[in-house]
Design an enzyme around this catalytic site. Structure first.
Site, PDB file in Angstrom:
ATOM      1  CG  HIS A   1      66.709   1.644  -5.275  1.00 50.21           C
ATOM      2  ND1 HIS A   1      66.042   0.663  -4.579  1.00 50.21           N
ATOM      3  CD2 HIS A   1      66.825   1.189  -6.549  1.00 50.21           C
ATOM      4  CE1 HIS A   1      65.784  -0.359  -5.388  1.00 50.21           C
ATOM      5  NE2 HIS A   1      66.239  -0.058  -6.591  1.00 50.21           N
TER       6      HIS A   1
ATOM      7  CB  SER B   1      65.001  29.492  10.788  1.00 50.74           C
ATOM      8  OG  SER B   1      65.383  29.344  12.143  1.00 50.74           O
TER       9      SER B   1
ATOM     10  CE  LYS C   1      67.176  25.495   8.818  1.00 53.85           C
ATOM     11  NZ  LYS C   1      66.881  24.248   8.186  1.00 53.85           N
TER      12      LYS C   1
ATOM     13  CD  GLU D   1      59.307  21.246   5.533  1.00 53.76           C
ATOM     14  OE1 GLU D   1      59.618  20.647   6.565  1.00 53.76           O
ATOM     15  OE2 GLU D   1      59.590  22.443   5.344  1.00 53.76           O
TER      16      GLU D   1
END
Ligand code: ARG
Length: 457
Positions: free
Chosen positions: A153, A274, A280, A287
């Site tokens: 979980h 970024s 960043k 992704e």
């Protein structure tokens, strides 16, 4: 190619909707190989003269050299790769080119070309997955003893080793490879010689063309041969399943690279910045692997929907079989390569993993197991006692092994000094010695067995 029956040419839209050359030009090498096998057989069987067969074969080599050097021309009036190749052949060698299509239809031709292409795609995916497995093995070997929190979980569950975690993916990609191998074995029969749908009256030798193209033999039913796309669907099924595994690994990297986790620092090569936030380091490749899996699954559904309900034999709907297969192949190849690069170059923050493994009461099960083993307490009762110990540690703001013995004894006086031997994450991990378990010794066994199996391939 069929002008004899028609007084007028097609409308512009007809031409556009009908043309597959913009995408099926990717089949050009398979189309040339199929035609060369076909014409060699026609010559050997005396269906065309030896001289014509030799001229056609040499001409096909010239067309291939031209395609390799200059690309395949996208001429919509020629519709597809089969017509483009044949028209180039006619330009190269003249009227003898017209004999190539004897005892053949584009229906068996495209079915053969596409099988050859999918077979190559399977081989490429297989090899790329083997390289990913090797990358996982190498990193697992480095980290057979590195403790990290194991999750259920996505909550801290029990400590495991990073090596064990990485080897879980080794297993998944091994199953993917075996699915690809199964699909390859089943698809490796040659449709060529089935002609349009009914077979041919010419004395073709289908066994010869099948052997020349590396197939195990000819397909058995001409109607099935020209209308079967199971091989492509099976490839897409294996690709989709594989992409699900890739997406899970990618998701782990996304989560692990986030600041709250901090389990991994992706190398510069596998991060992006970024345009507004200078601090960043984004895991864009991971992704995109996660995202691509959705598209690959979509390719599978696309071809299934194309094939659903088609009567025998060939229907033009089937021309739509290629874009999803090409797309899935490209996305899968990129995804496997990206994950391999990320696995190879990831800087795992084992200090951070250990700290988190120690903070989540992850050895609570070890305390319960100790009560069962050392004090003869039934597991359900041990579970309850341990729950109270966890609550006490939580209230005191300490980790389980930092609770004083008197506190533990206050909860249940069967708890003794010896329990501290099992409450560390190292002891917990080392105790999981069941076959397939996370103990470093078992992980090393798994790595050795995997290496031996890889060496035998
Ligand atoms: N371009 C077609 C395809 O990809 C080739 C087969 C055409 N056959 C036909 N009967 N029109 O499916």
């Amino acid at each position: 190619m069929w002008g004899g029956r028609f007084a007028e040419g097609p409308s512009a839209v007809m031409r556009e909707i009908n043309a597959s050359i913009p995408f099926d030009k990717r089949l050009w090498q398979q189309d040339i190989a199929g035609s060369k096998a076909h014409v060699a057989m026609l010559g050997a069987q005396g269906i065309v003269s030896a001289a014509d067969a030799a001229a056609i074969s040499a001409g096909l080599d010239r067309v291939a050299a031209d395609f390799a050097a200059n690309g395949v021309p996208e001429d919509l009036t020629l519709e597809d790769i089969h017509m483009v190749t044949e028209s180039r052949l006619a330009e190269a060698i003249g009227p003898a080119a017209g004999r190539l299509h004897t005892a053949r239809s584009r229906n068996d031709q495209v079915a053969t070309d596409f099988r050859l292409w999918v077979r190559d795609a399977i081989d490429q995916a297989e090899a790329a997955l083997a390289a990913l497995q090797d990358a996982l093995l190498a990193r697992a070997d480095e980290h057979a003893e590195s403790v990290m929190p194991g999750f259920t979980h996505l909550q801290s569950a029990q400590p495991v080793t990073l090596g064990h975690h990485l080897m879980a993916y080794f297993e998944m990609f091994g199953r993917d490879r075996s699915r690809l191998a199964d699909a390859r074995a089943r698809m490796n029969l040659c449709p060529l010689g089935s002609a349009a749908l009914a077979g041919t009256g010419f004395p073709v030798d289908r066994h010869a063309t099948a052997a020349a193209l590396g197939f195990d033999g000819p397909t058995r039913n001409s109607l099935d041969s020209v209308s079967d796309r199971d091989f492509a669907i099976e490839y897409l099924t294996a690709a989709a399943q594989c992409s699900l595994h890739l997406s899970r690994l990618a998701e782990e990297f996304v989560v692990w690279a986030s600041q709250p986790f901090g389990f991994v620092a992706l190398s510069d090569q596998w991060s992006t910045g970024s345009s507004i936030m200078p601090q960043k380091r984004n895991p864009d490749a991971a992704e995109l692997v996660r995202g691509h899996s959705g598209r690959i699954a979509g390719c599978l559904v696309s071809l299934m929907m194309t094939m659903k309900g088609l009567p025998l034999a060939y229907s033009k709907d089937m021309q739509d079989d290629k874009p999803p297969v090409f797309e899935a192949h490209d996305l899968l190849g990129l995804s496997i390569a990206a994950m391999t690069g990320m696995v190879e170059s990831a800087a795992f923050r084992t200090d951070r993993m250990r700290a988190l493994a120690e903070s989540g009461f992850a050895t609570a099960t070890d305390l319960a197991d100790w009560l069962v083993r050392e004090a003869g307490v039934p597991f359900r009762e041990a579970h309850h006692i341990t729950g109270r110990a966890v609550a006490a540690a939580e209230a005191a703001g300490v980790r389980l092994h930092e609770l004083p013995l008197e506190t533990l004894k206050g909860i249940d006086d069967r708890i003794g000094e010896g329990v501290y031997g099992v409450l560390s994450v190292d002891a917990s991990v080392a105790s999981r010695t069941s076959f397939g378990g996370t103990a470093p010794a078992r992980v090393r066994d798994a790595i050795a067995a995997a290496r031996a199996a890889r060496a035998e391939e």
